[in-house]
Design an enzyme around this catalytic site. Sequence first.
Site, PDB file in Angstrom:
ATOM      1  N   THR A  64       4.259  -7.772   8.448  1.00 56.45           N
ATOM      2  CA  THR A  64       4.478  -6.879   8.645  1.00 56.45           C
ATOM      3  C   THR A  64       4.032  -5.714   9.224  1.00 56.45           C
ATOM      4  O   THR A  64       3.038  -5.111   9.634  1.00 56.45           O
ATOM      5  CB  THR A  64       4.583  -5.629   7.007  1.00 56.45           C
ATOM      6  OG1 THR A  64       5.170  -6.650   6.033  1.00 56.45           O
ATOM      7  CG2 THR A  64       5.117  -4.956   7.214  1.00 56.45           C
ATOM      8  N   LYS A  91      11.934  -2.579   6.864  1.00 59.95           N
ATOM      9  CA  LYS A  91      10.400  -3.385   6.119  1.00 59.95           C
ATOM     10  C   LYS A  91       9.797  -2.521   5.619  1.00 59.95           C
ATOM     11  O   LYS A  91       9.621  -1.947   5.015  1.00 59.95           O
ATOM     12  CB  LYS A  91       9.397  -4.265   6.796  1.00 59.95           C
ATOM     13  CG  LYS A  91       8.705  -5.038   5.740  1.00 59.95           C
ATOM     14  CD  LYS A  91       8.596  -5.005   4.428  1.00 59.95           C
ATOM     15  CE  LYS A  91       7.228  -5.583   3.857  1.00 59.95           C
ATOM     16  NZ  LYS A  91       8.058  -5.578   2.932  1.00 59.95           N
ATOM     17  N   LYS A 150      -1.436   0.267   5.086  1.00 61.04           N
ATOM     18  CA  LYS A 150      -1.371   0.260   6.719  1.00 61.04           C
ATOM     19  C   LYS A 150       0.437   0.586   6.793  1.00 61.04           C
ATOM     20  O   LYS A 150       0.872   1.549   7.284  1.00 61.04           O
ATOM     21  CB  LYS A 150      -1.519  -1.053   7.020  1.00 61.04           C
ATOM     22  CG  LYS A 150      -1.010  -1.903   8.332  1.00 61.04           C
ATOM     23  CD  LYS A 150       0.166  -2.921   8.559  1.00 61.04           C
ATOM     24  CE  LYS A 150       0.053  -3.759   7.068  1.00 61.04           C
ATOM     25  NZ  LYS A 150       1.712  -4.600   7.201  1.00 61.04           N
TER      26      LYS A 150
HETATM   27  N1  LIG Z   1       0.680  -9.937  -0.287  1.00 55.93           N
HETATM   28  C1  LIG Z   1       2.384  -9.356  -0.356  1.00 55.93           C
HETATM   29  O1  LIG Z   1       2.654  -8.738  -1.326  1.00 55.93           O
HETATM   30  C2  LIG Z   1       3.123  -9.067   0.820  1.00 55.93           C
HETATM   31  C3  LIG Z   1       2.459  -8.799   1.987  1.00 55.93           C
HETATM   32  N2  LIG Z   1       3.455  -8.390   3.071  1.00 55.93           N
HETATM   33  C4  LIG Z   1       3.314  -8.449   4.548  1.00 55.93           C
HETATM   34  O2  LIG Z   1       2.727  -9.689   4.811  1.00 55.93           O
HETATM   35  C5  LIG Z   1       1.474 -10.279   6.058  1.00 55.93           C
HETATM   36  C6  LIG Z   1       0.054 -10.731   5.190  1.00 55.93           C
HETATM   37  O3  LIG Z   1      -0.037 -10.123   4.002  1.00 55.93           O
HETATM   38  P1  LIG Z   1      -0.433 -11.265   2.943  1.00 55.93           P
HETATM   39  O4  LIG Z   1      -0.902 -12.685   3.450  1.00 55.93           O
HETATM   40  O5  LIG Z   1      -0.602 -10.489   1.542  1.00 55.93           O
HETATM   41  O6  LIG Z   1      -2.057 -10.717   3.625  1.00 55.93           O
HETATM   42  P2  LIG Z   1      -3.762 -12.006   3.864  1.00 55.93           P
HETATM   43  O7  LIG Z   1      -4.908 -10.274   3.937  1.00 55.93           O
HETATM   44  O8  LIG Z   1      -4.280 -12.436   2.296  1.00 55.93           O
HETATM   45  O9  LIG Z   1      -3.301 -12.681   5.007  1.00 55.93           O
HETATM   46  C7  LIG Z   1      -3.639 -11.907   6.167  1.00 55.93           C
HETATM   47  C8  LIG Z   1      -3.874 -12.673   6.864  1.00 55.93           C
HETATM   48  O10 LIG Z   1      -3.907 -12.292   8.180  1.00 55.93           O
HETATM   49  C9  LIG Z   1      -5.148 -13.537   9.197  1.00 55.93           C
HETATM   50  N3  LIG Z   1      -5.681 -12.382  10.213  1.00 55.93           N
HETATM   51  C10 LIG Z   1      -6.172 -10.691  10.235  1.00 55.93           C
HETATM   52  N4  LIG Z   1      -6.787 -10.721  10.900  1.00 55.93           N
HETATM   53  C11 LIG Z   1      -6.666 -11.393  11.806  1.00 55.93           C
HETATM   54  C12 LIG Z   1      -7.058 -11.438  13.298  1.00 55.93           C
HETATM   55  N5  LIG Z   1      -8.025 -10.261  13.910  1.00 55.93           N
HETATM   56  N6  LIG Z   1      -6.973 -12.919  13.612  1.00 55.93           N
HETATM   57  C13 LIG Z   1      -6.374 -13.114  13.069  1.00 55.93           C
HETATM   58  N7  LIG Z   1      -5.382 -13.658  11.576  1.00 55.93           N
HETATM   59  C14 LIG Z   1      -6.480 -12.950  11.056  1.00 55.93           C
HETATM   60  C15 LIG Z   1      -5.446 -13.708   8.425  1.00 55.93           C
HETATM   61  O11 LIG Z   1      -7.023 -15.005   7.940  1.00 55.93           O
HETATM   62  P3  LIG Z   1      -8.029 -14.992   7.639  1.00 55.93           P
HETATM   63  O12 LIG Z   1      -8.244 -15.757   6.002  1.00 55.93           O
HETATM   64  O13 LIG Z   1      -8.918 -15.784   8.767  1.00 55.93           O
HETATM   65  O14 LIG Z   1      -8.357 -13.829   7.633  1.00 55.93           O
HETATM   66  C16 LIG Z   1      -4.404 -14.018   6.783  1.00 55.93           C
HETATM   67  O15 LIG Z   1      -4.477 -15.451   7.298  1.00 55.93           O
HETATM   68  C17 LIG Z   1       1.156  -8.335   5.829  1.00 55.93           C
HETATM   69  O16 LIG Z   1       1.549  -7.921   7.221  1.00 55.93           O
HETATM   70  C18 LIG Z   1       1.291  -7.809   4.759  1.00 55.93           C
HETATM   71  O17 LIG Z   1       1.859  -6.828   4.928  1.00 55.93           O
HETATM   72  C19 LIG Z   1       4.549  -8.527   2.945  1.00 55.93           C
HETATM   73  C20 LIG Z   1       5.426  -8.634   2.046  1.00 55.93           C
HETATM   74  C21 LIG Z   1       4.512  -9.318   0.749  1.00 55.93           C
HETATM   75  O1  LIG Z   2       5.275  -5.762   0.664  1.00 54.25           O
HETATM   76  C1  LIG Z   2       5.034  -6.309   0.162  1.00 54.25           C
HETATM   77  C2  LIG Z   2       6.573  -6.345  -1.480  1.00 54.25           C
HETATM   78  O2  LIG Z   2       6.064  -6.490  -2.117  1.00 54.25           O
HETATM   79  O3  LIG Z   2       7.402  -6.259  -0.397  1.00 54.25           O
END
Ligand SMILES: NC(=O)C1=CN([C@@H]2O[C@H](COP(=O)(O)OP(=O)(O)OC[C@H]3O[C@@H](n4cnc5c(N)ncnc54)[C@H](OP(=O)(O)O)[C@@H]3O)[C@@H](O)[C@H]2O)C=CC1
Ligand SMILES: O=CC(=O)O
Length: 339
Positions: free
Chosen positions: A144, A219, A287
């Site tokens: 996102t 989104k 965010k």
């Molecule tokens: N959780 C949810 O319910 C939902 C989330 N989203 C969106 O999906 C995306 C991921 O969410 P989610 O999986 O929950 O988040 P997490 O925080 O669990 O995972 C984030 C990921 O990004 C990586 N990351 C963060 N910073 C860096 C960096 N500087 N360089 C490289 N890799 C990086 C992390 O790596 P590392 O493991 O090393 O920290 C990890 O793989 C976000 O944009 C979120 O808004 C969308 C729908 C639903």
């Molecule tokens: O981005 C979060 C979700 O639940 O969709």
Amino acid sequence: MAMCSTFYPRLSTHLNCKSFSLFPVKHRFFVSIKAFSSQTFAPKADDLPASIGFLGLGIMGNPMAQNLIKAGCDVTVWNRTKSKCEPLISLGAKYKSSPEEVAASCDVTFAMLADPESALDVACGKYGAAKGMGPGKGYVDVSTVDGETSKLICEHIRATGAHFLEAPVSGSKKPAEDGQLIFLTAGDSVLYEKAAPLLDIMGKSRFYLGEVGHGAAMKLVVNMVMGSMMASFAEGLVLSEKVGLDPSVLVEVISQGAISAPMYAVKGPSMVKSLYPTAFPLKHQQKDLRLALGLAESVSQPIPIAAATNELYKVAKSHGLSDQDFSAVIEALKVKLQQ
Ligand SMILES: NC(=O)C1=CN([C@@H]2O[C@H](COP(=O)(O)OP(=O)(O)OC[C@H]3O[C@@H](n4cnc5c(N)ncnc54)[C@H](OP(=O)(O)O)[C@@H]3O)[C@@H](O)[C@H]2O)C=CC1
Ligand SMILES: O=CC(=O)O
């Protein structure tokens, strides 16, 4: 008339078709719909791109990549913190040590990163995916982010001769585990068609919204509404308790009325117990509100409810709740003001 499984789940289940497309000329987008069960309509192996990359194995990326592996796809993974690759490697995934190497060895590479900064860095940084892309390949960013970031990533990917699709998802940890996500896609339609069988493994429906930026915007609007709904629900729970009501009863009353929502039914009972097991981290919800405010600013659209909501999530973050579920925003309402 636009119909989709999101709004008409029963209808699409009964239609018993794999997918169909609608082309509302006015908006120049089409919405493609598939029925609820990806198992019933599992894609044939021939339909799938030969090799798939997956970058970013957090709460969402991990189960999404798992579903691809379990469906028989040849998946190569990378994550900044390497240890998070282990469970996927043990399921049969290959590992490469940079996004560049993943992209170079795969037909289609997915990225599920935290925010605009990380999405940009992983796609366009020193050892970023763009370095490994080229003609015939595709990059699907399911993170996102805002439209501007998505367009920048798109430029870098297209400059290599590869195709780009933005495809943020609606749906949280459980829908990701169950292959029930909703994909909000935009970008190269060739890649949309190529990636469709993979989206159908990971999701229950997919929307093609036209040019890059429309998927990101959709989104952000959805999550702006979600963040405000959650904040309002939290206020109701806190207020009900303050005036001597049982907040569990409020959850039940809401669940039976016109404002019922799966989110309230799922999160409400734990919120009443002050438990916030993380599905959607609060920092990501804030965010998304911040990015939605930027989107609204770009068209001079007032969004006062979202603006106030964003402040509440910022307060919650300042109280150390960033990594808890976004329902922990309720704690920001319980904080006692200094006398
Ligand atoms: N959780 C949810 O319910 C939902 C989330 N989203 C969106 O999906 C995306 C991921 O969410 P989610 O999986 O929950 O988040 P997490 O925080 O669990 O995972 C984030 C990921 O990004 C990586 N990351 C963060 N910073 C860096 C960096 N500087 N360089 C490289 N890799 C990086 C992390 O790596 P590392 O493991 O090393 O920290 C990890 O793989 C976000 O944009 C979120 O808004 C969308 C729908 C639903
Ligand atoms: O981005 C979060 C979700 O639940 O969709």
